[in-house]
Design an enzyme around this catalytic site. Structure first.
Site, PDB file in Angstrom:
ATOM      1  N   SER A 144       0.926  -1.187  -0.088  1.00 11.80           N
ATOM      2  CA  SER A 144      -0.067  -0.087  -0.106  1.00 11.80           C
ATOM      3  C   SER A 144       0.784   1.231  -0.096  1.00 11.80           C
ATOM      4  O   SER A 144       1.997   1.131   0.267  1.00 11.80           O
ATOM      5  CB  SER A 144      -1.045  -0.011   1.266  1.00 11.80           C
ATOM      6  OG  SER A 144      -1.581   1.374   1.482  1.00 11.80           O
ATOM      7  N   TYR A 158      -1.860  -1.033  10.590  1.00 14.45           N
ATOM      8  CA  TYR A 158      -1.736  -1.498   8.888  1.00 14.45           C
ATOM      9  C   TYR A 158      -0.810  -0.845   8.322  1.00 14.45           C
ATOM     10  O   TYR A 158      -0.095  -1.612   7.402  1.00 14.45           O
ATOM     11  CB  TYR A 158      -3.253  -0.866   8.583  1.00 14.45           C
ATOM     12  CG  TYR A 158      -3.133  -0.937   7.007  1.00 14.45           C
ATOM     13  CD1 TYR A 158      -3.524  -2.181   6.517  1.00 14.45           C
ATOM     14  CD2 TYR A 158      -3.236  -0.050   6.235  1.00 14.45           C
ATOM     15  CE1 TYR A 158      -3.784  -2.371   5.127  1.00 14.45           C
ATOM     16  CE2 TYR A 158      -3.324   0.045   4.792  1.00 14.45           C
ATOM     17  CZ  TYR A 158      -3.629  -1.305   4.174  1.00 14.45           C
ATOM     18  OH  TYR A 158      -3.836  -1.349   2.999  1.00 14.45           O
TER      19      TYR A 158
HETATM   20  P1  NAP Z   1     -11.264  -6.407   0.490  1.00 19.28           P
HETATM   21  O1  NAP Z   1     -12.065  -6.188  -0.693  1.00 19.28           O
HETATM   22  O2  NAP Z   1     -11.747  -6.277   1.878  1.00 19.28           O
HETATM   23  O3  NAP Z   1     -10.966  -7.927   0.429  1.00 19.28           O
HETATM   24  C1  NAP Z   1     -10.053  -8.592   0.997  1.00 19.28           C
HETATM   25  C2  NAP Z   1     -10.029 -10.135   0.726  1.00 19.28           C
HETATM   26  O4  NAP Z   1      -8.956 -10.833   1.435  1.00 19.28           O
HETATM   27  C3  NAP Z   1     -11.141 -10.981   0.493  1.00 19.28           C
HETATM   28  O5  NAP Z   1     -11.099 -11.890  -0.435  1.00 19.28           O
HETATM   29  C4  NAP Z   1     -11.287 -11.660   2.137  1.00 19.28           C
HETATM   30  O6  NAP Z   1     -11.982 -12.721   1.938  1.00 19.28           O
HETATM   31  C5  NAP Z   1      -9.706 -11.763   2.002  1.00 19.28           C
HETATM   32  N1  NAP Z   1      -9.187 -12.174   3.195  1.00 19.28           N
HETATM   33  C6  NAP Z   1      -9.063 -11.321   4.456  1.00 19.28           C
HETATM   34  N2  NAP Z   1      -8.539 -12.055   5.684  1.00 19.28           N
HETATM   35  C7  NAP Z   1      -8.247 -13.189   4.937  1.00 19.28           C
HETATM   36  C8  NAP Z   1      -7.462 -14.375   5.564  1.00 19.28           C
HETATM   37  N3  NAP Z   1      -7.088 -14.339   6.748  1.00 19.28           N
HETATM   38  N4  NAP Z   1      -7.162 -15.385   4.719  1.00 19.28           N
HETATM   39  C9  NAP Z   1      -7.424 -15.362   3.477  1.00 19.28           C
HETATM   40  N5  NAP Z   1      -8.061 -14.360   2.965  1.00 19.28           N
HETATM   41  C10 NAP Z   1      -8.470 -13.338   3.801  1.00 19.28           C
HETATM   42  O7  NAP Z   1      -9.672  -5.807   0.551  1.00 19.28           O
HETATM   43  P2  NAP Z   1      -9.074  -4.888  -0.783  1.00 19.28           P
HETATM   44  O8  NAP Z   1      -9.528  -3.319  -0.248  1.00 19.28           O
HETATM   45  O9  NAP Z   1      -9.377  -5.456  -1.835  1.00 19.28           O
HETATM   46  O10 NAP Z   1      -7.705  -5.050  -0.138  1.00 19.28           O
HETATM   47  C11 NAP Z   1      -6.859  -6.071  -0.907  1.00 19.28           C
HETATM   48  C12 NAP Z   1      -5.328  -5.727  -0.312  1.00 19.28           C
HETATM   49  O11 NAP Z   1      -5.051  -4.497  -0.939  1.00 19.28           O
HETATM   50  C13 NAP Z   1      -4.771  -5.574   1.068  1.00 19.28           C
HETATM   51  O12 NAP Z   1      -3.790  -6.406   1.127  1.00 19.28           O
HETATM   52  C14 NAP Z   1      -4.877  -4.457   1.375  1.00 19.28           C
HETATM   53  O13 NAP Z   1      -3.880  -3.963   2.276  1.00 19.28           O
HETATM   54  C15 NAP Z   1      -4.446  -3.892  -0.238  1.00 19.28           C
HETATM   55  N6  NAP Z   1      -4.779  -2.363  -0.401  1.00 19.28           N
HETATM   56  C16 NAP Z   1      -6.208  -1.923  -0.590  1.00 19.28           C
HETATM   57  C17 NAP Z   1      -6.204  -0.443  -0.961  1.00 19.28           C
HETATM   58  C18 NAP Z   1      -7.574  -0.253  -1.258  1.00 19.28           C
HETATM   59  O14 NAP Z   1      -7.880   1.133  -1.580  1.00 19.28           O
HETATM   60  N7  NAP Z   1      -8.819  -0.859  -1.241  1.00 19.28           N
HETATM   61  C19 NAP Z   1      -5.207   0.473  -0.897  1.00 19.28           C
HETATM   62  C20 NAP Z   1      -3.997   0.127  -0.614  1.00 19.28           C
HETATM   63  C21 NAP Z   1      -3.803  -1.443  -0.346  1.00 19.28           C
HETATM   64  P3  NAP Z   1     -12.506 -13.632   3.190  1.00 19.28           P
HETATM   65  O15 NAP Z   1     -12.900 -12.471   4.103  1.00 19.28           O
HETATM   66  O16 NAP Z   1     -13.670 -14.419   2.811  1.00 19.28           O
HETATM   67  O17 NAP Z   1     -11.234 -14.260   3.797  1.00 19.28           O
END
Ligand code: NAP
Length: 260
Positions: A144, A158
């Site tokens: 991130s 985080y």
């Molecule tokens: P999200 O929409 O909440 O999706 C999270 C995913 O991770 C889901 O598929 C969830 O499925 C899975 N997950 C959560 N805990 C888990 C575990 N213990 N084991 C296996 N799977 C798990 O999140 P997102 O926003 O797409 O973020 C994804 C990644 O991008 C993260 O690493 C986050 O730090 C990074 N990121 C996001 C943003 C943003 O703007 N969205 C910005 C920078 C970085 P289950 O709940 O079914 O396990």
């Protein structure tokens, strides 16, 4: 060509059932890769796999928790059984519950560390024995901008995990180079996911106002960057990061943004 070098590759995307992981899975599937989506909730992962497979890709799902080594080993084995090997791990699963230092229970700190940082280590550890056998072994981390570059109140834990992933990467890439495995990281800015879309258009507009390109990123924007790191063409790139944020980190003040 980037697209053809991913055709037929066996790819795991942790956290692939939603958000950025789903975007990564969609891009790899569109490039002809065989994708295994891993998440804790199997129904969500299966629904996502069915949707992406309908678009023409080879996508399936497995239930796996990145905080459990046995789950990660079973996930890697499943990819090998279904796809005849493993070429790419996208270690993407992550959580981001907001809590300021004064209010944060130590358990929340541990949960974020376990999922985002230890989960990265465990998924890599479980996949390395299989990636070693690939001629194009690739590990792509989803970090991130928050932590490695910027800060945001409520996200000390985080940010520490997202910066920690890069520290992990810089030694992992040296350890794994002898197997021809590369390790790189994508650093997303503000990306529209299902969760963010639910906060409404006004919220999205106010967030987009701080981005020089004046719009938020899509999950596929992150998928394309991950696909580059996974491609044959990126074979001499390891231990590197790419920021995909529409220029968000660049303005040195609000004035700098407003006067453009
Ligand atoms: P999200 O929409 O909440 O999706 C999270 C995913 O991770 C889901 O598929 C969830 O499925 C899975 N997950 C959560 N805990 C888990 C575990 N213990 N084991 C296996 N799977 C798990 O999140 P997102 O926003 O797409 O973020 C994804 C990644 O991008 C993260 O690493 C986050 O730090 C990074 N990121 C996001 C943003 C943003 O703007 N969205 C910005 C920078 C970085 P289950 O709940 O079914 O396990």
């Amino acid at each position: 060509m980037l697209t053809s070098s991913l055709t037929g590759k066996s790819v795991i995307v942790t956290g692939g059932s939603k958000g950025i992981g789903k975007g990564i899975a969609r891009v790899f599937a569109a490039h002809g890769a065989k994708v295994l989506i891993a998440a804790r909730h199997l129904k969500d992962a299966e629904a996502c796999a069915a949707e992406l497979a309908k678009a023409g890709g080879t996508v399936s799902a497995v239930a796996a928790d990145v905080t459990k080594l046995a789950d990660m080993e079973a996930m890697a084995k499943t990819a090998v059984e279904r796809h005849g090997g493993l070429d790419v791990l996208c270690a993407n699963a992550g959580i981001f519950p907001q809590a300021k230092i004064e209010d944060m229970a130590p358990e929340i700190w541990d949960e974020v560390m376990d999922t985002n940082l230890k989960g990265t280590f465990l998924s890599v550890k479980a996949c390395v024995p299989h990636l070693k056998k690939s001629k194009q072994g690739r590990i792509v981390l989803t970090s991130s901008i928050t932590g490695p570059v910027t800060g945001y109140p409520g996200w000390t834990h985080y940010g520490a995990t997202k910066a920690g992933q890069l520290g992990f990467m810089r030694t992992a890439c040296i350890e794994l180079a002898k197997y021809g495995i590369t390790v790189n990281a994508v650093l997303p800015g503000n990306i529209i996911t299902e969760g963010l879309a639910g906060l409404g258009e006004e919220y999205q507009r106010s967030m987009a106002a701080s981005v020089p390109l004046k719009h938020l990123g899509t999950v596929e924007d992150i998928g394309h960057a991950a696909a580059y790191f996974a491609s044959k063409e990126a074979g001499y790139v390891t231990g590197q990061t790419i920021i995909v944020d529409g220029g968000q980190i660049l303005p040195e003040s609000l004035e700098a943004l407003a006067s453009a």
